[in-house]
Write a protein that holds these residues in place. Structure first.
Motif, PDB file in Angstrom:
ATOM      1  N   PRO A   6       0.824  -1.215   0.000  1.00  0.00           N
ATOM      2  CA  PRO A   6       0.000   0.000   0.000  1.00  0.00           C
ATOM      3  C   PRO A   6       0.855   1.259   0.000  1.00  0.00           C
ATOM      4  O   PRO A   6       2.046   1.221   0.310  1.00  0.00           O
ATOM      5  CB  PRO A   6      -0.801  -0.123   1.303  1.00  0.00           C
ATOM      6  CG  PRO A   6      -0.003  -1.030   2.172  1.00  0.00           C
ATOM      7  CD  PRO A   6       0.776  -1.941   1.268  1.00  0.00           C
ATOM      8  N   ALA A   7       0.227   2.373  -0.336  1.00  0.00           N
ATOM      9  CA  ALA A   7       0.962   3.634  -0.402  1.00  0.00           C
ATOM     10  C   ALA A   7       1.289   4.152   0.998  1.00  0.00           C
ATOM     11  O   ALA A   7       2.298   4.819   1.201  1.00  0.00           O
ATOM     12  CB  ALA A   7       0.136   4.667  -1.177  1.00  0.00           C
ATOM     13  N   LEU A   8       0.423   3.829   1.956  1.00  0.00           N
ATOM     14  CA  LEU A   8       0.592   4.249   3.354  1.00  0.00           C
ATOM     15  C   LEU A   8       0.533   3.017   4.236  1.00  0.00           C
ATOM     16  O   LEU A   8       0.083   1.961   3.809  1.00  0.00           O
ATOM     17  CB  LEU A   8      -0.572   5.171   3.766  1.00  0.00           C
ATOM     18  CG  LEU A   8      -0.932   6.313   2.842  1.00  0.00           C
ATOM     19  CD1 LEU A   8      -2.240   6.950   3.297  1.00  0.00           C
ATOM     20  CD2 LEU A   8       0.201   7.347   2.887  1.00  0.00           C
ATOM     21  N   ASP A   9       0.935   3.172   5.516  1.00  0.00           N
ATOM     22  CA  ASP A   9       0.656   2.110   6.483  1.00  0.00           C
ATOM     23  C   ASP A   9      -0.857   1.990   6.617  1.00  0.00           C
ATOM     24  O   ASP A   9      -1.549   2.987   6.844  1.00  0.00           O
ATOM     25  CB  ASP A   9       1.252   2.460   7.857  1.00  0.00           C
ATOM     26  CG  ASP A   9       2.782   2.461   7.840  1.00  0.00           C
ATOM     27  OD1 ASP A   9       3.367   1.949   6.873  1.00  0.00           O
ATOM     28  OD2 ASP A   9       3.367   2.986   8.805  1.00  0.00           O
ATOM     29  N   LEU A  10      -1.375   0.760   6.473  1.00  0.00           N
ATOM     30  CA  LEU A  10      -2.827   0.557   6.522  1.00  0.00           C
ATOM     31  C   LEU A  10      -3.200  -0.359   7.676  1.00  0.00           C
ATOM     32  O   LEU A  10      -2.418  -1.208   8.102  1.00  0.00           O
ATOM     33  CB  LEU A  10      -3.326  -0.098   5.224  1.00  0.00           C
ATOM     34  CG  LEU A  10      -3.263   0.710   3.935  1.00  0.00           C
ATOM     35  CD1 LEU A  10      -3.931  -0.067   2.815  1.00  0.00           C
ATOM     36  CD2 LEU A  10      -3.932   2.074   4.114  1.00  0.00           C
ATOM     37  N   CYS A  11      -4.433  -0.205   8.145  1.00  0.00           N
ATOM     38  CA  CYS A  11      -4.970  -1.105   9.172  1.00  0.00           C
ATOM     39  C   CYS A  11      -5.457  -2.381   8.501  1.00  0.00           C
ATOM     40  O   CYS A  11      -6.163  -2.343   7.499  1.00  0.00           O
ATOM     41  CB  CYS A  11      -6.144  -0.438   9.892  1.00  0.00           C
ATOM     42  SG  CYS A  11      -5.665   1.092  10.702  1.00  0.00           S
ATOM     43  N   LEU A  12      -5.069  -3.532   9.063  1.00  0.00           N
ATOM     44  CA  LEU A  12      -5.469  -4.839   8.527  1.00  0.00           C
ATOM     45  C   LEU A  12      -6.650  -5.428   9.288  1.00  0.00           C
ATOM     46  O   LEU A  12      -7.024  -6.575   9.033  1.00  0.00           O
ATOM     47  CB  LEU A  12      -4.301  -5.829   8.619  1.00  0.00           C
ATOM     48  CG  LEU A  12      -3.352  -5.897   7.442  1.00  0.00           C
ATOM     49  CD1 LEU A  12      -2.331  -6.992   7.643  1.00  0.00           C
ATOM     50  CD2 LEU A  12      -4.114  -6.112   6.140  1.00  0.00           C
ATOM     51  N   ALA A  13      -7.185  -4.679  10.242  1.00  0.00           N
ATOM     52  CA  ALA A  13      -8.293  -5.212  11.034  1.00  0.00           C
ATOM     53  C   ALA A  13      -9.197  -4.061  11.465  1.00  0.00           C
ATOM     54  O   ALA A  13      -8.779  -2.904  11.493  1.00  0.00           O
ATOM     55  CB  ALA A  13      -7.762  -5.948  12.266  1.00  0.00           C
ATOM     56  N   ASP A  14     -10.434  -4.386  11.803  1.00  0.00           N
ATOM     57  CA  ASP A  14     -11.311  -3.442  12.479  1.00  0.00           C
ATOM     58  C   ASP A  14     -10.931  -3.475  13.962  1.00  0.00           C
ATOM     59  O   ASP A  14     -10.773  -4.554  14.544  1.00  0.00           O
ATOM     60  CB  ASP A  14     -12.778  -3.883  12.351  1.00  0.00           C
ATOM     61  CG  ASP A  14     -13.237  -3.999  10.900  1.00  0.00           C
ATOM     62  OD1 ASP A  14     -12.940  -3.080  10.111  1.00  0.00           O
ATOM     63  OD2 ASP A  14     -13.899  -5.001  10.576  1.00  0.00           O
ATOM     64  N   GLY A  66      -1.608  -6.273  13.025  1.00  0.00           N
ATOM     65  CA  GLY A  66      -2.803  -5.661  12.449  1.00  0.00           C
ATOM     66  C   GLY A  66      -2.499  -4.487  11.539  1.00  0.00           C
ATOM     67  O   GLY A  66      -3.395  -3.709  11.201  1.00  0.00           O
ATOM     68  N   VAL A  67      -1.238  -4.365  11.153  1.00  0.00           N
ATOM     69  CA  VAL A  67      -0.826  -3.232  10.308  1.00  0.00           C
ATOM     70  C   VAL A  67      -0.151  -3.782   9.051  1.00  0.00           C
ATOM     71  O   VAL A  67       0.627  -4.734   9.126  1.00  0.00           O
ATOM     72  CB  VAL A  67       0.174  -2.317  11.056  1.00  0.00           C
ATOM     73  CG1 VAL A  67       0.752  -1.255  10.119  1.00  0.00           C
ATOM     74  CG2 VAL A  67      -0.495  -1.682  12.259  1.00  0.00           C
ATOM     75  N   GLU A  68      -0.482  -3.219   7.912  1.00  0.00           N
ATOM     76  CA  GLU A  68       0.258  -3.538   6.698  1.00  0.00           C
ATOM     77  C   GLU A  68       1.119  -2.329   6.372  1.00  0.00           C
ATOM     78  O   GLU A  68       0.617  -1.232   6.141  1.00  0.00           O
ATOM     79  CB  GLU A  68      -0.691  -3.847   5.542  1.00  0.00           C
ATOM     80  CG  GLU A  68       0.079  -4.203   4.290  1.00  0.00           C
ATOM     81  CD  GLU A  68      -0.821  -4.696   3.189  1.00  0.00           C
ATOM     82  OE1 GLU A  68      -1.982  -4.238   3.105  1.00  0.00           O
ATOM     83  OE2 GLU A  68      -0.365  -5.529   2.389  1.00  0.00           O
ATOM     84  N   ARG A  69       2.444  -2.532   6.367  1.00  0.00           N
ATOM     85  CA  ARG A  69       3.365  -1.421   6.184  1.00  0.00           C
ATOM     86  C   ARG A  69       3.315  -0.895   4.749  1.00  0.00           C
ATOM     87  O   ARG A  69       3.115  -1.670   3.803  1.00  0.00           O
ATOM     88  CB  ARG A  69       4.795  -1.879   6.505  1.00  0.00           C
ATOM     89  CG  ARG A  69       5.037  -2.130   7.967  1.00  0.00           C
ATOM     90  CD  ARG A  69       4.901  -0.836   8.776  1.00  0.00           C
ATOM     91  NE  ARG A  69       5.001  -1.080  10.208  1.00  0.00           N
ATOM     92  CZ  ARG A  69       4.616  -0.196  11.137  1.00  0.00           C
ATOM     93  NH1 ARG A  69       4.118   0.992  10.792  1.00  0.00           N
ATOM     94  NH2 ARG A  69       4.743  -0.481  12.412  1.00  0.00           N
ATOM     95  N   ALA A  70       3.530   0.419   4.613  1.00  0.00           N
ATOM     96  CA  ALA A  70       3.622   1.025   3.278  1.00  0.00           C
ATOM     97  C   ALA A  70       4.642   0.253   2.446  1.00  0.00           C
ATOM     98  O   ALA A  70       5.704  -0.142   2.945  1.00  0.00           O
ATOM     99  CB  ALA A  70       4.030   2.494   3.400  1.00  0.00           C
ATOM    100  N   SER A  71       4.313  -0.005   1.190  1.00  0.00           N
ATOM    101  CA  SER A  71       5.172  -0.753   0.245  1.00  0.00           C
ATOM    102  C   SER A  71       5.428  -2.188   0.695  1.00  0.00           C
ATOM    103  O   SER A  71       6.317  -2.843   0.159  1.00  0.00           O
ATOM    104  CB  SER A  71       6.517  -0.033   0.010  1.00  0.00           C
ATOM    105  OG  SER A  71       6.281   1.213  -0.621  1.00  0.00           O
ATOM    106  N   GLY A 125      -6.196   5.272  -1.596  1.00  0.00           N
ATOM    107  CA  GLY A 125      -5.956   4.820  -2.966  1.00  0.00           C
ATOM    108  C   GLY A 125      -4.472   4.707  -3.224  1.00  0.00           C
ATOM    109  O   GLY A 125      -3.647   4.866  -2.323  1.00  0.00           O
ATOM    110  N   PRO A 126      -4.120   4.414  -4.494  1.00  0.00           N
ATOM    111  CA  PRO A 126      -2.714   4.174  -4.825  1.00  0.00           C
ATOM    112  C   PRO A 126      -1.777   5.303  -4.404  1.00  0.00           C
ATOM    113  O   PRO A 126      -0.660   5.045  -3.951  1.00  0.00           O
ATOM    114  CB  PRO A 126      -2.737   4.005  -6.342  1.00  0.00           C
ATOM    115  CG  PRO A 126      -4.105   3.500  -6.652  1.00  0.00           C
ATOM    116  CD  PRO A 126      -5.008   4.151  -5.649  1.00  0.00           C
ATOM    117  N   THR A 127      -2.207   6.538  -4.502  1.00  0.00           N
ATOM    118  CA  THR A 127      -1.276   7.608  -4.162  1.00  0.00           C
ATOM    119  C   THR A 127      -1.464   8.097  -2.734  1.00  0.00           C
ATOM    120  O   THR A 127      -0.833   9.045  -2.307  1.00  0.00           O
ATOM    121  CB  THR A 127      -1.437   8.806  -5.116  1.00  0.00           C
ATOM    122  OG1 THR A 127      -2.723   9.396  -4.871  1.00  0.00           O
ATOM    123  CG2 THR A 127      -1.359   8.365  -6.565  1.00  0.00           C
ATOM    124  N   GLY A 128      -2.355   7.446  -1.979  1.00  0.00           N
ATOM    125  CA  GLY A 128      -2.499   7.786  -0.573  1.00  0.00           C
ATOM    126  C   GLY A 128      -3.560   8.822  -0.318  1.00  0.00           C
ATOM    127  O   GLY A 128      -4.107   8.882   0.764  1.00  0.00           O
TER     128      GLY A 128
END
Lengths: 412, 412
Positions: A66-74, A148-153, B206-209
């Motif tokens: 992902p482009a940013l760190d994203l949450c993988l869970a609610d 619970g986090v997916e790191r950017a890239s 999205g892709p660019t954040g």
């Protein structure tokens, strides 16, 4: 425009009314096909039309995924160090801040799967592990940093070439490319396949014995060419009297990458397709040690030309084993047989003649392979009963019961 | 039309902001789906539109195939007894009669593959075995009665039910039916699948954040439903604010056999799909011990409803393992996973959690199975690298290196 019958004799001689003096091996015919140039250009296509297409080169990720760190869970975004050692008996207490806001020390915020991780937080605690009330979160369990986090890239780094996308694009491949924001893809151009069908002989018998037989090759070949990624340029079915003229016209027409002809390749007196190809271009070989499909011819007329037998099963397997190699390779695919395969044990002997590559129609019965007919026999009824086929190489006189064989499964 | 949040609590309780108190097993969820009535009607379709359709009953051959004794080779029709013992040194001599005429004693006539066998003849001698000149045929070899001949009804007898045509119709199956002169086929009606996609959360990245993320579930599901023979009734993507109203409207709309919804099934506060289903119909179960895909819900609203997770891989596998069972069974297909499979040995450990059915994305490296990511990790990039997946049952904590596993191959 029809050349006279005194045209230069083809490489294998004119077999009409005489028979084949010799036949090429399936391997030699395959090698001839594989030696033809295959350098189709590339073209850009919109992503949503790219299913089944083959990429011209590995695409470069324009952004990280992902482009940013994203949450993988609610759940709740927290700082892992602040809930270290928390338990139901000794919960950690955090102040809840508004969703979307940064998480300062001593705080947490509600997040949902797929949302960016709030600044300051480094883990997501599933809802199950904490209880929120009156702006306070009681945390009943610790969580590791990054949980619970997916790191950017984490999936793909920006600027990286995407590996593994070498075959026809599948839906999950397209989902990845769509997630990266790619709108068009650089793919190999589809091979243009001109298709000329001779149609049944007028004297052949239809279902009731008196009517004309139905034309079966066209529907089979159109499906197979499209399955292999080809773009069809169908020619009208000329009827028996117009076939020679239609073939000469097709041989002289540019604009395709491969000319496929079905019918008029045998030893009958009206089997004039190979002679016409020899007159207009070059007949490289005619007659192959393959059953069914032995009257197939290969040659050139400005581009490769494959003359397939008209009998439907011979046409089908001559396409699968020979013409299809070229269609698939021109489109950037693996030239080999495209069917899913299954290794299994022969439950009964698969008979075959030495010196001929035999297509043995088989079914799987209780996991074992059984022939549905002797090679070249049983016709379309046998093909309809079969789950697939086993190719018995020319060097073998079949497979004995108990032998491990590869079944090419013909799926719906 | 949107029900209030105080709607009757679903079977598993409202999980929003709390998490799943328990989850059903994959087997229990499959059994619930398999217990739904599946009695779609039949319809007549033209033969050339029947590829991939499933026959409602084995068709009856209206005529024999072939209808007459046919020639299986190009050559000369003879009476076998009259060439018995013939050789190059002691050829039999036969009088040539005009093609198409009966063959009297002492005569032969030229024939081509697929033509009716002339009356009087009982075998076809390939051209190679005889020499014609001046109206006389010199026969250099004997031939058995029936050689080179396909007997009338040899493939199929008139009035016989055609066996083996139980799955989706393949091209060779259609060729057989076409050869029998059948113009329309009686097939099972395609299941009508209404598809409602929630679309990405507005706050997701999205892709660019900064831009909205692309919608990935629709293209995946449309492809899968069509692959499984379903007829899509797509609903417009409502956008986040309009989802609840769009779902209630879809739940109340008749005319489909299955409602598929993607998104809003998790534990986030806006995950209102299960609650809305419980209010409008019946929520049978919500939460399945499956990874990815654990937030799937099943229920009824006049017909079956499957609520799929919105995260693309969870959506994909919840369809494959759950919703797809029903689509396939409604259409008369095998409800099991439709992918070609390959049995192979695990080259590295496939990790999995006990108590959860895990989808392990794998690739085949030198014939061995290797995971491309831990279950639930790696995202779309892992799916694009994978050749397929291994389903690790809930009872197992994975597969050790050397274990034989079944790979479901996801083909292009």
């Amino acid at each position: 425009v029809v050349p006279r019958r005194e045209a230069p004799a083809p490489a294998s001689g004119d077999v009409r009314g005489r028979g084949f003096p010799e036949r090429a091996s399936l391997e030699a015919a395959s090698a001839w096909l594989d030696a033809q140039p295959a350098a189709l250009g590339r073209e850009a296509v919109p992503l949503d039309q790219a299913a089944g297409r083959v990429l011209a080169a590995p695409p470069i990720a324009p952004v990280g995924l992902p482009a940013l760190d994203l949450c993988l869970a609610d759940g709740h975004a927290v700082r892992a160090a602040e809930v270290l050692g928390a338990s139901a008996y000794d919960p950690a207490r955090l102040r809840l801040v508004a969703p979307g806001q940064p998480v300062p020390s001593g705080a947490a915020s509600r997040v949902a799967l797929g949302q960016p991780l709030p600044a300051g937080a480094d883990a997501v605690l599933p809802f199950e592990l904490a209880q929120a009330s009156d702006g306070v979160l009681e945390v009943a369990a610790g969580v590791a940093e990054g949980a619970g986090v997916e790191r950017a890239s984490g999936q793909v780094a920006a600027g990286a070439a995407l590996p593994g996308l070498t075959g026809p694009l599948r839906r999950q491949d397209l989902a990845l490319l769509r997630a990266l924001g790619l709108a068009t893809l650089d793919v190999i151009r589809r091979p243009r396949v001109r298709l000329l069908i001779a149609g049944p002989r007028p004297a052949a018998a239809g279902p009731t014995g008196s009517d004309a037989p139905p034309e079966l090759d066209g529907p089979l070949l159109r499906h197979l060419v499209e399955r292999d990624g080809g773009l069809l340029l169908p020619a009208p079915i000329p009827g028996p009297a117009g076939f020679a003229e239609a073939l000469v016209q097709a041989l002289r027409t540019a604009g395709d990458d491969l000319l496929l002809v079905a019918g008029r390749t045998g030893t009958g007196l009206d089997d004039d397709a190979p002679v016409l190809l020899a007159a207009e271009g070059r007949l490289a070989l005619h007659g192959i040690s393959l059953r069914p499909g032995g009257s197939t011819a290969l040659g050139l007329a400005g581009r490769p030309v494959v003359l397939l037998p008209g009998e439907p099963l011979a046409c089908l397997f001559a396409y699968e084993l020979l013409a299809g190699r070229l269609v698939r390779r021109l489109g950037g695919r693996d030239p080999g047989l495209p069917h899913p395969t299954r290794e299994a044990v022969a439950g009964r002997k698969l008979v075959s003649a030495v010196g001929v590559a035999d297509v043995s129609l088989v079914r799987l019965v209780a996991g074992q392979v059984e022939p549905v007919a002797a090679p070249g026999e049983g016709g379309l009824a046998a093909a309809a009963r079969a789950d697939g086929f086993v190719l018995v190489p020319a060097a073998l006189e079949g497979f004995a019961p108990g032998a491990r064989v590869t079944v090419h499964l013909q799926e719906g």
